[in-house]
Write a protein that holds these residues in place. Structure first.
Motif, short mmCIF file in Angstrom:
data_model
loop_
_atom_site.label_atom_id
_atom_site.label_comp_id
_atom_site.label_asym_id
_atom_site.label_seq_id
_atom_site.Cartn_x
_atom_site.Cartn_y
_atom_site.Cartn_z
N MET A 98 0.84 -1.19 0.00
CA MET A 98 0.00 0.00 0.00
C MET A 98 0.89 1.25 0.00
O MET A 98 1.86 1.34 0.74
N GLN A 129 0.68 7.35 2.88
CA GLN A 129 -0.19 8.52 2.92
C GLN A 129 0.57 9.77 2.49
O GLN A 129 1.67 10.06 2.97
N PHE A 160 -11.59 3.61 -3.60
CA PHE A 160 -10.70 2.67 -2.92
C PHE A 160 -9.43 2.47 -3.73
O PHE A 160 -8.32 2.46 -3.19
N ARG A 161 -9.60 2.34 -5.04
CA ARG A 161 -8.44 2.11 -5.92
C ARG A 161 -7.52 3.32 -5.94
O ARG A 161 -6.31 3.19 -5.69
N ASN A 213 -5.65 4.26 -2.63
CA ASN A 213 -4.47 3.45 -2.35
C ASN A 213 -3.40 3.60 -3.42
O ASN A 213 -2.21 3.50 -3.13
N PRO A 232 -5.08 6.19 1.62
CA PRO A 232 -4.87 4.74 1.63
C PRO A 232 -5.58 4.08 2.82
O PRO A 232 -5.78 4.69 3.86
N GLY A 233 -5.95 2.81 2.62
CA GLY A 233 -6.58 2.06 3.70
C GLY A 233 -6.84 0.64 3.26
O GLY A 233 -7.02 0.37 2.08
N LYS A 234 -6.88 -0.28 4.21
CA LYS A 234 -7.02 -1.69 3.87
C LYS A 234 -8.46 -2.08 3.57
O LYS A 234 -8.72 -3.15 3.02
N ASP A 235 -9.42 -1.23 3.95
CA ASP A 235 -10.83 -1.48 3.63
C ASP A 235 -11.54 -0.14 3.44
O ASP A 235 -10.93 0.93 3.62
N ALA A 273 -11.57 2.31 6.39
CA ALA A 273 -10.27 2.95 6.60
C ALA A 273 -10.03 4.07 5.58
O ALA A 273 -9.51 5.14 5.92
#
Length: 214
Positions: free
Chosen positions: A1, A4, A146-147, A150, A156-159, A162
């Motif tokens: 990832m 930030q 989401f794309r 990140n 950025p975030g894992k889900d 986030a």
């Protein structure tokens, strides 16, 4: 990832988005809060263009929960059968319309929890409605956001939760209202999943994505 991005880089990114499109708009057609809820609920796993085509006639005859209930399951199904998962979506539209009539006096509630209690309405749909209709800076994180969140390091975030929190925490407050629209449109037309159009990207020089295209 990707890491930030810092505050100054994020502000420059949104300065450019704003300069390019000061008032970005969602692409789902609607005439009131109710039709917006229905349109966004129908858009899951479907294109906005496809939803707009299906709802053009539907919203002419059923633009309130009461009218949608009167139309009935068969009537709703007939209008939206070109949309993916239309049978289940028709049931959700009917049931959410019934709930709005029975529990909310035919009005669409403006709390996230109340909206999410409606069939077929998840957090993303609720946030879209809160943002577009009531102008609350809610962030609706879809696959595009989401794309690019990140990929670029903007959020950025894992889900999705986030990423939503990263938007709220790191994007300057004066850009919160339109942040998700700028990012959705950027992800839909420029920062696409395969072969992003980096040559046409407003923020190419600020983006840390290593696999840039020509």
């Amino acid at each position: 990832m990707v890491k930030q991005l810092d505050y100054h880089t994020i502000r420059e990114i949104f300065d450019r988005f704003h300069a390019s499109e000061p008032e970005p708009k969602g692409e789902l057609n609607h005439v009131n809060a109710f039709t917006l809820v229905v349109a966004v609920a129908l858009s899951a796993q479907a294109t906005d263009a496809g939803v707009n085509k299906a709802t053009a006639k539907l919203f002419q005859i059923a633009d309130t929960p009461e009218k949608m209930v009167a139309l009935g399951l068969d009537g709703i199904t007939e209008h939206i059968r070109t949309i993916g998962l239309y049978r289940n979506k028709a049931k959700n539209v009917l049931r959410l319309s019934q709930i709005l009539v029975e529990e909310y006096g035919g009005e669409v509630p403006n709390s996230r929890a109340a909206l999410q209690s409606l069939p077929g309405v998840g957090r993303k749909t609720a946030n879209v409605v809160l943002n577009m209709w009531w102008h609350y800076p809610a962030q609706a994180v879809d696959t595009h956001i989401f794309r690019i969140g990140n990929r670029t390091g903007i959020c950025p975030g894992k889900d999705v939760i986030a990423v939503e929190r990263a938007i709220e925490d790191n994007i300057p407050v004066d850009y919160q209202q339109h942040a998700h629209h700028w990012m959705i449109l950027h992800g839909r037309y420029i920062c696409v999943a395969r072969k992003p159009k980096c040559g046409a990207c407003l923020i190419r020089d600020l983006c840390p994505f290593e696999e840039k295209t020509l």
